[in-house]
Enzyme design. Structure first.
Site, mmCIF file in Angstrom:
data_model
loop_
_atom_site.group_PDB
_atom_site.id
_atom_site.type_symbol
_atom_site.label_atom_id
_atom_site.label_comp_id
_atom_site.label_asym_id
_atom_site.label_seq_id
_atom_site.Cartn_x
_atom_site.Cartn_y
_atom_site.Cartn_z
ATOM 1 C CG ASP A 200 17.296 39.867 83.728
ATOM 2 O OD1 ASP A 200 16.956 40.745 82.929
ATOM 3 O OD2 ASP A 200 16.694 39.641 84.801
ATOM 4 C CD GLU A 336 10.509 48.790 83.381
ATOM 5 O OE1 GLU A 336 9.998 48.214 84.349
ATOM 6 O OE2 GLU A 336 10.905 49.973 83.408
ATOM 7 C CG HIS A 448 2.345 53.876 90.440
ATOM 8 N ND1 HIS A 448 2.308 54.673 91.562
ATOM 9 C CD2 HIS A 448 3.458 53.108 90.545
ATOM 10 C CE1 HIS A 448 3.359 54.399 92.318
ATOM 11 N NE2 HIS A 448 4.078 53.446 91.725
ATOM 12 C CB THR A 490 6.064 46.546 86.199
ATOM 13 O OG1 THR A 490 5.939 47.921 85.814
ATOM 14 C CG2 THR A 490 7.085 45.872 85.306
ATOM 15 C CD GLU A 528 8.002 41.780 85.442
ATOM 16 O OE1 GLU A 528 9.063 42.136 85.997
ATOM 17 O OE2 GLU A 528 7.951 41.192 84.357
ATOM 18 C CG ASN A 529 6.603 41.113 92.135
ATOM 19 O OD1 ASN A 529 6.481 40.147 91.408
ATOM 20 N ND2 ASN A 529 7.617 41.259 92.969
ATOM 21 C CB ALA A 530 6.997 47.399 90.312
#
Length: 549
Positions: A200, A336, A448, A490, A528-530
Protein backbone atom coordinates in the site's frame (compact mmCIF):
# COMPACT_ATOMS: atom_id res chain seq x y z
CA UNK A 1 40.30 -16.73 4.54
CA UNK A 2 39.07 -17.30 0.97
CA UNK A 3 35.77 -15.73 -0.05
CA UNK A 4 33.22 -18.45 -0.77
CA UNK A 5 29.94 -17.81 -2.61
CA UNK A 6 26.75 -17.95 -0.58
CA UNK A 7 24.64 -21.09 -0.45
CA UNK A 8 21.57 -18.94 -1.00
CA UNK A 9 22.79 -17.91 -4.45
CA UNK A 10 23.22 -21.51 -5.63
CA UNK A 11 26.59 -20.66 -7.16
CA UNK A 12 29.45 -23.11 -7.26
CA UNK A 13 30.82 -23.07 -3.74
CA UNK A 14 34.33 -23.83 -2.62
CA UNK A 15 34.44 -26.37 0.12
CA UNK A 16 36.88 -26.09 3.00
CA UNK A 17 36.67 -29.10 5.27
CA UNK A 18 32.91 -29.31 4.63
CA UNK A 19 32.39 -25.67 5.57
CA UNK A 20 30.43 -23.36 3.24
CA UNK A 21 30.76 -19.64 3.82
CA UNK A 22 28.49 -17.01 2.30
CA UNK A 23 29.34 -13.47 1.28
CA UNK A 24 26.50 -12.24 3.49
CA UNK A 25 27.60 -14.29 6.45
CA UNK A 26 31.43 -14.34 6.55
CA UNK A 27 32.44 -15.50 10.01
CA UNK A 28 35.07 -13.49 11.86
CA UNK A 29 36.64 -14.09 15.21
CA UNK A 30 37.19 -17.79 14.47
CA UNK A 31 40.57 -19.11 13.48
CA UNK A 32 41.18 -21.05 10.30
CA UNK A 33 42.08 -23.97 12.50
CA UNK A 34 38.66 -23.88 14.09
CA UNK A 35 37.03 -23.64 10.70
CA UNK A 36 39.01 -26.57 9.41
CA UNK A 37 37.53 -28.89 12.00
CA UNK A 38 34.01 -27.49 11.97
CA UNK A 39 31.57 -29.81 10.27
CA UNK A 40 29.01 -28.70 7.73
CA UNK A 41 26.25 -29.51 10.19
CA UNK A 42 27.90 -27.42 12.89
CA UNK A 43 28.21 -24.47 10.56
CA UNK A 44 24.60 -24.82 9.49
CA UNK A 45 23.78 -24.95 13.17
CA UNK A 46 25.40 -21.54 13.49
CA UNK A 47 23.25 -20.20 10.67
CA UNK A 48 20.18 -21.77 12.24
CA UNK A 49 20.89 -20.23 15.62
CA UNK A 50 21.58 -16.86 14.06
CA UNK A 51 18.37 -17.00 12.10
CA UNK A 52 16.26 -18.04 15.04
CA UNK A 53 17.92 -15.61 17.38
CA UNK A 54 17.43 -12.77 14.91
CA UNK A 55 13.78 -13.66 14.49
CA UNK A 56 13.30 -14.03 18.26
CA UNK A 57 12.48 -17.72 18.12
CA UNK A 58 13.40 -20.18 20.84
CA UNK A 59 16.56 -21.69 19.38
CA UNK A 60 17.50 -23.45 22.61
CA UNK A 61 14.20 -25.37 22.60
CA UNK A 62 14.97 -27.21 19.38
CA UNK A 63 16.00 -30.84 19.53
CA UNK A 64 18.73 -32.53 17.57
CA UNK A 65 16.22 -34.16 15.27
CA UNK A 66 14.65 -30.81 14.51
CA UNK A 67 18.04 -29.27 13.79
CA UNK A 68 18.79 -32.09 11.37
CA UNK A 69 15.52 -31.57 9.54
CA UNK A 70 16.03 -27.83 9.47
CA UNK A 71 19.50 -28.29 8.04
CA UNK A 72 18.03 -30.30 5.19
CA UNK A 73 15.78 -27.38 4.40
CA UNK A 74 18.67 -24.92 4.75
CA UNK A 75 20.53 -26.64 1.95
CA UNK A 76 18.12 -24.92 -0.43
CA UNK A 77 16.79 -22.00 1.57
CA UNK A 78 19.55 -20.18 3.41
CA UNK A 79 18.50 -16.55 3.98
CA UNK A 80 21.16 -13.83 4.14
CA UNK A 81 22.67 -13.57 7.58
CA UNK A 82 24.38 -10.54 9.07
CA UNK A 83 25.85 -12.08 12.20
CA UNK A 84 26.52 -9.76 15.10
CA UNK A 85 28.96 -10.65 17.88
CA UNK A 86 29.82 -13.65 15.71
CA UNK A 87 32.43 -15.37 17.86
CA UNK A 88 30.13 -15.37 20.90
CA UNK A 89 27.24 -16.63 18.85
CA UNK A 90 29.32 -19.42 17.32
CA UNK A 91 30.54 -20.57 20.70
CA UNK A 92 27.01 -20.45 22.06
CA UNK A 93 25.81 -22.49 19.12
CA UNK A 94 28.53 -25.13 19.43
CA UNK A 95 27.82 -25.52 23.14
CA UNK A 96 24.15 -25.81 22.34
CA UNK A 97 24.71 -28.44 19.66
CA UNK A 98 26.67 -30.62 22.10
CA UNK A 99 23.78 -30.71 24.57
CA UNK A 100 20.95 -31.46 22.16
CA UNK A 101 19.21 -34.81 22.11
CA UNK A 102 16.57 -36.13 19.72
CA UNK A 103 14.09 -36.62 22.55
CA UNK A 104 10.89 -34.64 22.60
CA UNK A 105 10.88 -34.05 18.85
CA UNK A 106 7.09 -34.20 18.45
CA UNK A 107 6.45 -31.89 21.39
CA UNK A 108 8.98 -29.34 20.20
CA UNK A 109 7.67 -29.46 16.65
CA UNK A 110 4.18 -28.74 17.92
CA UNK A 111 5.51 -25.61 19.64
CA UNK A 112 6.66 -23.96 16.45
CA UNK A 113 4.14 -24.98 13.83
CA UNK A 114 0.53 -24.23 13.14
CA UNK A 115 -1.98 -26.12 15.24
CA UNK A 116 -3.32 -27.62 12.04
CA UNK A 117 0.02 -29.23 11.12
CA UNK A 118 0.80 -32.69 12.44
CA UNK A 119 3.82 -32.51 14.78
CA UNK A 120 5.55 -35.43 13.08
CA UNK A 121 5.80 -33.67 9.70
CA UNK A 122 9.51 -33.17 8.87
CA UNK A 123 10.65 -29.56 8.64
CA UNK A 124 11.80 -29.97 5.07
CA UNK A 125 8.25 -30.86 4.03
CA UNK A 126 6.90 -27.60 5.45
CA UNK A 127 6.89 -24.40 3.38
CA UNK A 128 9.79 -22.16 4.41
CA UNK A 129 7.38 -19.26 4.75
CA UNK A 130 5.85 -21.08 7.71
CA UNK A 131 8.95 -20.21 9.70
CA UNK A 132 7.91 -16.57 9.55
CA UNK A 133 4.93 -17.33 11.74
CA UNK A 134 6.39 -20.00 14.01
CA UNK A 135 5.09 -19.81 17.56
CA UNK A 136 3.38 -16.52 16.75
CA UNK A 137 6.61 -14.78 17.70
CA UNK A 138 7.58 -13.06 14.47
CA UNK A 139 6.10 -10.74 11.88
CA UNK A 140 2.62 -11.63 10.64
CA UNK A 141 1.80 -10.50 7.11
CA UNK A 142 -1.96 -10.81 7.55
CA UNK A 143 -2.18 -13.21 4.65
CA UNK A 144 -3.08 -16.81 4.06
CA UNK A 145 -0.04 -17.07 1.83
CA UNK A 146 2.32 -16.58 4.76
CA UNK A 147 1.64 -20.25 5.39
CA UNK A 148 1.43 -21.61 1.89
CA UNK A 149 3.49 -19.70 -0.64
CA UNK A 150 5.74 -22.52 -1.73
CA UNK A 151 2.91 -24.99 -2.21
CA UNK A 152 1.28 -22.88 -4.89
CA UNK A 153 4.49 -23.16 -6.84
CA UNK A 154 5.20 -26.79 -6.11
CA UNK A 155 1.78 -27.80 -7.40
CA UNK A 156 2.67 -26.36 -10.79
CA UNK A 157 -0.05 -23.72 -10.98
CA UNK A 158 0.17 -21.00 -13.59
CA UNK A 159 -1.19 -18.26 -11.35
CA UNK A 160 1.14 -16.03 -9.37
CA UNK A 161 1.24 -15.67 -5.59
CA UNK A 162 1.92 -12.28 -4.01
CA UNK A 163 2.29 -11.45 -0.34
CA UNK A 164 0.48 -8.44 1.09
CA UNK A 165 2.83 -6.37 3.22
CA UNK A 166 1.86 -5.18 6.71
CA UNK A 167 -0.18 -2.01 6.32
CA UNK A 168 2.19 -0.11 8.60
CA UNK A 169 5.43 -1.31 6.99
CA UNK A 170 5.93 2.41 6.24
CA UNK A 171 5.39 4.64 9.26
CA UNK A 172 3.19 7.73 9.27
CA UNK A 173 6.30 9.93 8.96
CA UNK A 174 7.52 8.06 5.90
CA UNK A 175 10.13 5.61 7.21
CA UNK A 176 10.46 1.86 6.67
CA UNK A 177 9.51 0.48 10.07
CA UNK A 178 11.93 -2.48 10.15
CA UNK A 179 14.38 -2.41 7.22
CA UNK A 180 16.58 -5.26 8.42
CA UNK A 181 13.68 -7.57 9.26
CA UNK A 182 11.98 -6.76 5.98
CA UNK A 183 15.03 -7.74 3.96
CA UNK A 184 15.26 -11.05 5.80
CA UNK A 185 11.57 -11.71 5.21
CA UNK A 186 11.85 -10.96 1.50
CA UNK A 187 14.55 -13.56 0.97
CA UNK A 188 12.55 -16.15 2.86
CA UNK A 189 9.43 -15.37 0.85
CA UNK A 190 11.38 -15.78 -2.37
CA UNK A 191 12.81 -19.09 -1.22
CA UNK A 192 9.31 -20.21 -0.29
CA UNK A 193 8.12 -19.69 -3.86
CA UNK A 194 6.40 -16.31 -3.52
CA UNK A 195 6.40 -14.35 -6.78
CA UNK A 196 6.06 -10.86 -5.39
CA UNK A 197 4.70 -8.48 -2.77
CA UNK A 198 1.71 -6.14 -2.60
CA UNK A 199 2.40 -2.80 -0.96
CA UNK A 200 0.00 0.00 0.00
CA UNK A 201 1.28 3.44 -1.00
CA UNK A 202 -0.63 5.69 1.38
CA UNK A 203 -1.80 9.09 0.23
CA UNK A 204 -1.75 10.20 3.87
CA UNK A 205 1.95 9.30 4.12
CA UNK A 206 3.43 10.20 0.76
CA UNK A 207 1.71 13.63 0.47
CA UNK A 208 1.51 14.36 4.18
CA UNK A 209 3.47 17.63 4.20
CA UNK A 210 1.21 19.58 1.84
CA UNK A 211 -0.22 19.73 -1.68
CA UNK A 212 2.23 18.31 -4.27
CA UNK A 213 4.91 17.75 -1.60
CA UNK A 214 5.59 14.09 -2.26
CA UNK A 215 7.84 11.69 -0.39
CA UNK A 216 8.12 8.21 -1.89
CA UNK A 217 11.56 7.46 -0.44
CA UNK A 218 10.37 4.62 1.82
CA UNK A 219 8.57 2.97 -1.08
CA UNK A 220 11.70 3.29 -3.23
CA UNK A 221 13.68 1.66 -0.44
CA UNK A 222 11.28 -1.27 -0.22
CA UNK A 223 11.34 -1.65 -4.01
CA UNK A 224 15.10 -1.96 -3.80
CA UNK A 225 14.80 -4.70 -1.18
CA UNK A 226 12.26 -6.52 -3.33
CA UNK A 227 14.48 -6.34 -6.40
CA UNK A 228 17.49 -7.62 -4.46
CA UNK A 229 15.43 -10.60 -3.30
CA UNK A 230 14.09 -11.30 -6.78
CA UNK A 231 10.50 -10.33 -5.93
CA UNK A 232 8.15 -8.30 -8.10
CA UNK A 233 5.89 -5.57 -6.70
CA UNK A 234 2.23 -4.67 -6.89
CA UNK A 235 1.61 -1.20 -5.49
CA UNK A 236 -1.79 0.00 -4.31
CA UNK A 237 -2.66 3.64 -4.78
CA UNK A 238 -4.28 3.90 -1.36
CA UNK A 239 -6.35 7.06 -1.49
CA UNK A 240 -8.32 5.89 1.55
CA UNK A 241 -7.80 6.05 5.28
CA UNK A 242 -6.10 3.13 6.98
CA UNK A 243 -7.88 2.08 10.17
CA UNK A 244 -11.40 1.61 11.43
CA UNK A 245 -12.78 -0.55 8.66
CA UNK A 246 -15.13 -3.30 9.80
CA UNK A 247 -13.81 -6.81 9.36
CA UNK A 248 -10.61 -5.54 7.77
CA UNK A 249 -7.01 -6.15 8.75
CA UNK A 250 -6.26 -2.45 9.23
CA UNK A 251 -7.71 -1.91 12.69
CA UNK A 252 -4.25 -1.74 14.27
CA UNK A 253 -3.20 0.91 11.77
CA UNK A 254 -4.12 4.60 11.77
CA UNK A 255 -3.19 6.57 8.65
CA UNK A 256 -5.73 9.31 7.94
CA UNK A 257 -6.15 11.22 4.71
CA UNK A 258 -3.67 14.12 4.38
CA UNK A 259 -4.33 16.78 6.98
CA UNK A 260 -4.56 19.52 4.37
CA UNK A 261 -7.36 17.54 2.67
CA UNK A 262 -9.20 17.16 5.97
CA UNK A 263 -8.91 20.94 6.51
CA UNK A 264 -11.05 21.39 3.40
CA UNK A 265 -13.57 18.67 4.19
CA UNK A 266 -14.07 20.02 7.71
CA UNK A 267 -15.88 22.95 6.06
CA UNK A 268 -17.97 20.68 3.84
CA UNK A 269 -18.60 17.22 5.24
CA UNK A 270 -20.75 16.47 2.20
CA UNK A 271 -17.47 15.81 0.37
CA UNK A 272 -17.57 12.52 2.29
CA UNK A 273 -20.24 9.85 1.94
CA UNK A 274 -23.17 10.39 4.33
CA UNK A 275 -26.02 8.24 5.58
CA UNK A 276 -29.65 9.29 6.08
CA UNK A 277 -29.06 10.16 9.74
CA UNK A 278 -26.42 12.76 8.88
CA UNK A 279 -23.46 10.56 9.77
CA UNK A 280 -20.36 10.52 7.59
CA UNK A 281 -17.20 8.49 7.27
CA UNK A 282 -13.81 10.08 6.69
CA UNK A 283 -12.33 6.95 5.12
CA UNK A 284 -12.57 8.16 1.51
CA UNK A 285 -13.73 11.19 -0.44
CA UNK A 286 -17.11 10.68 -2.11
CA UNK A 287 -17.63 10.92 -5.84
CA UNK A 288 -19.13 14.35 -5.15
CA UNK A 289 -15.53 15.57 -4.79
CA UNK A 290 -14.37 14.07 -8.08
CA UNK A 291 -14.72 17.24 -10.15
CA UNK A 292 -15.14 19.98 -7.56
CA UNK A 293 -12.02 22.24 -7.53
CA UNK A 294 -12.16 22.90 -3.79
CA UNK A 295 -8.75 21.54 -2.77
CA UNK A 296 -6.56 24.61 -3.33
CA UNK A 297 -7.98 24.74 -6.85
CA UNK A 298 -7.70 21.03 -7.55
CA UNK A 299 -10.41 18.40 -7.83
CA UNK A 300 -10.15 14.97 -6.23
CA UNK A 301 -9.39 13.54 -9.68
CA UNK A 302 -6.69 16.14 -10.13
CA UNK A 303 -5.11 15.19 -6.81
CA UNK A 304 -5.21 11.48 -7.62
CA UNK A 305 -3.71 12.12 -11.06
CA UNK A 306 -0.91 14.31 -9.69
CA UNK A 307 -0.15 11.71 -7.03
CA UNK A 308 0.12 8.92 -9.58
CA UNK A 309 2.32 11.03 -11.90
CA UNK A 310 4.67 11.76 -9.01
CA UNK A 311 4.73 8.11 -8.00
CA UNK A 312 5.41 7.00 -11.57
CA UNK A 313 8.37 9.36 -11.78
CA UNK A 314 9.78 8.32 -8.41
CA UNK A 315 9.50 4.63 -9.30
CA UNK A 316 10.64 4.89 -12.92
CA UNK A 317 13.77 2.81 -12.27
CA UNK A 318 11.74 -0.05 -10.82
CA UNK A 319 9.11 0.12 -13.55
CA UNK A 320 11.75 -0.02 -16.26
CA UNK A 321 13.64 -2.97 -14.75
CA UNK A 322 10.45 -4.98 -14.24
CA UNK A 323 10.34 -4.90 -10.43
CA UNK A 324 7.11 -2.87 -10.27
CA UNK A 325 4.69 -4.80 -12.46
CA UNK A 326 1.21 -3.75 -11.34
CA UNK A 327 -0.59 -0.77 -9.86
CA UNK A 328 -3.88 -1.42 -8.11
CA UNK A 329 -5.91 1.78 -8.06
CA UNK A 330 -7.97 2.52 -4.97
CA UNK A 331 -11.62 3.34 -5.55
CA UNK A 332 -13.15 3.53 -2.07
CA UNK A 333 -12.79 2.41 1.55
CA UNK A 334 -10.22 -0.36 2.02
CA UNK A 335 -9.12 0.43 -1.55
CA UNK A 336 -12.28 -1.27 -2.86
CA UNK A 337 -14.67 0.17 -5.42
CA UNK A 338 -17.71 0.43 -3.13
CA UNK A 339 -19.56 2.73 -0.76
CA UNK A 340 -18.64 2.72 2.96
CA UNK A 341 -21.95 1.02 3.78
CA UNK A 342 -20.68 -0.98 6.76
CA UNK A 343 -18.32 1.30 8.73
CA UNK A 344 -16.72 0.29 11.99
CA UNK A 345 -18.45 1.65 15.06
CA UNK A 346 -21.86 1.70 13.41
CA UNK A 347 -22.15 -1.71 11.80
CA UNK A 348 -21.85 -5.27 13.06
CA UNK A 349 -21.87 -8.41 10.96
CA UNK A 350 -24.23 -9.48 9.41
CA UNK A 351 -26.18 -6.22 9.26
CA UNK A 352 -27.45 -5.10 5.87
CA UNK A 353 -25.55 -1.79 6.03
CA UNK A 354 -26.90 1.59 4.94
CA UNK A 355 -27.08 3.53 1.70
CA UNK A 356 -24.52 6.33 1.49
CA UNK A 357 -26.53 8.60 -0.79
CA UNK A 358 -27.15 11.59 1.38
CA UNK A 359 -25.67 15.02 1.86
CA UNK A 360 -26.39 18.05 -0.31
CA UNK A 361 -24.25 17.07 -3.29
CA UNK A 362 -25.49 13.51 -3.72
CA UNK A 363 -29.15 14.27 -3.02
CA UNK A 364 -29.06 17.07 -5.59
CA UNK A 365 -27.59 14.69 -8.16
CA UNK A 366 -30.29 12.11 -7.40
CA UNK A 367 -33.02 14.72 -7.81
CA UNK A 368 -31.67 15.70 -11.24
CA UNK A 369 -31.58 12.04 -12.24
CA UNK A 370 -35.13 11.41 -10.98
CA UNK A 371 -36.40 14.48 -12.82
CA UNK A 372 -34.76 13.25 -16.03
CA UNK A 373 -36.90 10.11 -15.70
CA UNK A 374 -40.02 12.23 -15.34
CA UNK A 375 -40.32 11.78 -11.58
CA UNK A 376 -39.42 15.04 -9.83
CA UNK A 377 -41.53 13.85 -6.88
CA UNK A 378 -38.78 11.35 -6.00
CA UNK A 379 -37.01 13.95 -3.91
CA UNK A 380 -34.92 11.75 -1.64
CA UNK A 381 -33.17 8.38 -1.58
CA UNK A 382 -35.14 5.61 0.18
CA UNK A 383 -35.69 6.14 3.90
CA UNK A 384 -37.60 2.98 4.85
CA UNK A 385 -34.45 0.85 4.79
CA UNK A 386 -33.89 -0.03 8.44
CA UNK A 387 -30.47 0.69 9.90
CA UNK A 388 -26.90 -0.56 9.60
CA UNK A 389 -27.62 -3.65 11.69
CA UNK A 390 -31.06 -4.62 10.46
CA UNK A 391 -31.57 -8.37 9.97
CA UNK A 392 -33.13 -9.95 8.06
CA UNK A 393 -33.62 -7.62 5.08
CA UNK A 394 -37.33 -8.42 4.86
CA UNK A 395 -37.82 -6.68 8.21
CA UNK A 396 -38.00 -3.30 6.45
CA UNK A 397 -40.31 -2.12 3.63
CA UNK A 398 -37.68 -1.24 1.03
CA UNK A 399 -36.11 -4.70 1.13
CA UNK A 400 -39.46 -6.39 1.39
CA UNK A 401 -40.74 -5.17 -1.96
CA UNK A 402 -39.67 -1.55 -2.46
CA UNK A 403 -36.44 -2.47 -4.19
CA UNK A 404 -38.49 -4.13 -6.96
CA UNK A 405 -40.63 -1.03 -7.63
CA UNK A 406 -40.02 1.49 -10.42
CA UNK A 407 -38.64 3.89 -7.83
CA UNK A 408 -36.44 1.21 -6.28
CA UNK A 409 -35.03 0.20 -9.66
CA UNK A 410 -34.32 3.82 -10.57
CA UNK A 411 -32.55 4.53 -7.31
CA UNK A 412 -30.42 1.36 -7.39
CA UNK A 413 -29.48 2.03 -11.01
CA UNK A 414 -28.38 5.58 -10.19
CA UNK A 415 -26.56 4.53 -7.01
CA UNK A 416 -24.58 1.74 -8.66
CA UNK A 417 -23.87 3.63 -11.88
CA UNK A 418 -22.42 6.63 -10.05
CA UNK A 419 -20.02 4.24 -8.33
CA UNK A 420 -19.00 2.74 -11.68
CA UNK A 421 -18.58 6.24 -13.11
CA UNK A 422 -16.26 7.08 -10.22
CA UNK A 423 -14.17 3.98 -10.85
CA UNK A 424 -14.02 4.84 -14.54
CA UNK A 425 -12.74 8.34 -13.76
CA UNK A 426 -9.97 7.12 -11.48
CA UNK A 427 -8.90 4.39 -13.91
CA UNK A 428 -8.90 6.86 -16.79
CA UNK A 429 -6.41 8.96 -14.84
CA UNK A 430 -4.30 5.91 -14.03
CA UNK A 431 -4.19 4.79 -17.65
CA UNK A 432 -3.04 8.24 -18.77
CA UNK A 433 -0.26 8.16 -16.18
CA UNK A 434 1.04 4.61 -16.53
CA UNK A 435 0.05 3.71 -20.07
CA UNK A 436 1.22 0.18 -20.78
CA UNK A 437 4.27 0.36 -18.50
CA UNK A 438 2.50 -1.59 -15.72
CA UNK A 439 -0.65 -3.66 -15.38
CA UNK A 440 -3.65 -2.00 -13.74
CA UNK A 441 -6.08 -3.56 -11.25
CA UNK A 442 -8.97 -2.48 -9.04
CA UNK A 443 -10.45 -4.35 -6.10
CA UNK A 444 -14.09 -5.34 -5.57
CA UNK A 445 -15.37 -6.27 -2.11
CA UNK A 446 -16.54 -9.82 -1.39
CA UNK A 447 -19.87 -9.00 0.29
CA UNK A 448 -21.11 -12.53 0.77
CA UNK A 449 -23.70 -12.01 3.53
CA UNK A 450 -27.31 -11.96 2.34
CA UNK A 451 -26.12 -13.16 -1.06
CA UNK A 452 -28.45 -16.10 -0.54
CA UNK A 453 -31.36 -13.78 0.18
CA UNK A 454 -33.52 -12.57 -2.72
CA UNK A 455 -32.67 -8.95 -1.90
CA UNK A 456 -28.85 -9.20 -1.82
CA UNK A 457 -29.32 -6.30 0.60
CA UNK A 458 -25.71 -5.93 1.79
CA UNK A 459 -24.47 -5.83 -1.79
CA UNK A 460 -27.08 -3.22 -2.72
CA UNK A 461 -26.12 -0.82 0.07
CA UNK A 462 -22.46 -1.20 -0.97
CA UNK A 463 -23.30 -0.21 -4.54
CA UNK A 464 -23.44 -3.58 -6.29
CA UNK A 465 -26.86 -3.84 -8.00
CA UNK A 466 -26.77 -7.61 -8.01
CA UNK A 467 -30.06 -9.52 -8.12
CA UNK A 468 -31.31 -12.73 -9.63
CA UNK A 469 -31.39 -12.15 -13.37
CA UNK A 470 -29.33 -8.94 -13.09
CA UNK A 471 -25.59 -9.01 -12.51
CA UNK A 472 -24.02 -6.30 -10.43
CA UNK A 473 -20.50 -7.26 -11.51
CA UNK A 474 -20.71 -7.53 -15.30
CA UNK A 475 -21.04 -3.72 -15.71
CA UNK A 476 -17.97 -3.30 -13.51
CA UNK A 477 -15.96 -5.88 -15.48
CA UNK A 478 -17.05 -4.20 -18.71
CA UNK A 479 -15.84 -0.85 -17.43
CA UNK A 480 -12.54 -2.41 -16.32
CA UNK A 481 -12.02 -3.77 -19.83
CA UNK A 482 -12.02 -0.22 -21.21
CA UNK A 483 -8.84 0.44 -19.25
CA UNK A 484 -7.23 -3.02 -19.45
CA UNK A 485 -7.77 -3.36 -15.71
CA UNK A 486 -7.70 -6.61 -13.78
CA UNK A 487 -10.75 -7.57 -11.68
CA UNK A 488 -9.43 -8.27 -8.17
CA UNK A 489 -11.86 -9.93 -5.77
CA UNK A 490 -11.77 -10.74 -2.06
CA UNK A 491 -13.06 -13.55 0.19
CA UNK A 492 -11.51 -16.38 -1.82
CA UNK A 493 -10.64 -18.25 1.36
CA UNK A 494 -14.22 -18.50 2.68
CA UNK A 495 -16.58 -21.45 2.41
CA UNK A 496 -20.36 -21.58 2.64
CA UNK A 497 -20.13 -24.10 5.45
CA UNK A 498 -17.90 -21.89 7.60
CA UNK A 499 -20.43 -19.04 7.38
CA UNK A 500 -23.63 -21.06 7.82
CA UNK A 501 -23.67 -20.52 11.59
CA UNK A 502 -24.54 -16.84 11.07
CA UNK A 503 -27.85 -17.69 9.37
CA UNK A 504 -27.39 -14.69 7.09
CA UNK A 505 -27.56 -16.13 3.60
CA UNK A 506 -23.76 -16.22 3.39
CA UNK A 507 -22.65 -17.86 0.14
CA UNK A 508 -19.05 -16.79 -0.52
CA UNK A 509 -18.27 -19.71 -2.83
CA UNK A 510 -21.19 -18.93 -5.12
CA UNK A 511 -20.32 -15.24 -5.06
CA UNK A 512 -16.73 -15.92 -6.10
CA UNK A 513 -17.90 -18.12 -8.96
CA UNK A 514 -20.38 -15.50 -10.10
CA UNK A 515 -17.73 -12.78 -10.23
CA UNK A 516 -15.43 -15.08 -12.18
CA UNK A 517 -18.22 -15.83 -14.64
CA UNK A 518 -19.09 -12.14 -14.94
CA UNK A 519 -15.47 -11.06 -15.46
CA UNK A 520 -14.85 -13.79 -18.04
CA UNK A 521 -14.75 -12.37 -21.54
CA UNK A 522 -14.08 -8.84 -20.30
CA UNK A 523 -10.90 -8.85 -18.30
CA UNK A 524 -8.48 -10.95 -16.26
CA UNK A 525 -9.27 -12.01 -12.71
CA UNK A 526 -7.27 -12.17 -9.51
CA UNK A 527 -8.26 -12.75 -5.91
CA UNK A 528 -7.17 -12.57 -2.32
CA UNK A 529 -8.20 -13.66 1.12
CA UNK A 530 -10.39 -11.19 3.02
CA UNK A 531 -9.38 -12.23 6.53
CA UNK A 532 -6.16 -13.42 8.13
CA UNK A 533 -5.89 -17.20 7.87
CA UNK A 534 -2.99 -19.60 8.54
CA UNK A 535 -4.64 -22.97 7.92
CA UNK A 536 -4.57 -25.53 5.14
CA UNK A 537 -8.34 -25.63 4.64
CA UNK A 538 -8.42 -21.94 3.73
CA UNK A 539 -5.49 -22.45 1.36
CA UNK A 540 -7.32 -25.33 -0.32
CA UNK A 541 -10.40 -23.12 -0.75
CA UNK A 542 -8.31 -20.42 -2.44
CA UNK A 543 -6.66 -22.99 -4.67
CA UNK A 544 -10.01 -24.48 -5.60
CA UNK A 545 -11.44 -21.06 -6.41
CA UNK A 546 -8.55 -20.18 -8.68
CA UNK A 547 -8.98 -23.46 -10.54
CA UNK A 548 -12.68 -22.79 -11.25
CA UNK A 549 -11.98 -21.20 -14.62
Amino acid sequence: MPAIPCLRCHHKALQQSSVYLGHDCIVTGVSNAALSVMTQDEFRGILTASFLKGRKMRANSWTGAMVKQFHLALQHTVPPMHLKNKATLIQYTLDWLETLTPEGFAAEMACITSDTISPDVPMYELPPSLWLNANGSTRHFGSLFALTTCLSVSTGRTWRVNMMMPLDVVTNDGRVSDPYGLQQDFYILKQGGTDGIMLDVWWGVAEREGPRQYDFSAYQEIAGYARDAGLSMQCVMSFHKCGGNSGASDNTCDIPLPEWVLDVTSNDLDLFYRDQWGGHTDSYLSWAADWRPVFQGRTAMGMYSDFMYAFSGAMREYIQDGTLTEVQVGGGPCGELRYPSYPAGKWAFPGIGAFQAWGEHLVSDWQLYAASLGHPEWETPPEDVGNYNTTPPSAVPFFRDGYKSEYGHAFLTWYSQRLIDHGSSVLSMAQKVFGDTVDLAMKIAGIHWWYGDATHAAELTAGYYNLYGQSGYTPIASMFSEFDTRFDFTCLEMTDASQAKFNAGCMPEELVRQTMDDAYGYTTYSGENALTRYDWSAYATVEGAMEYK
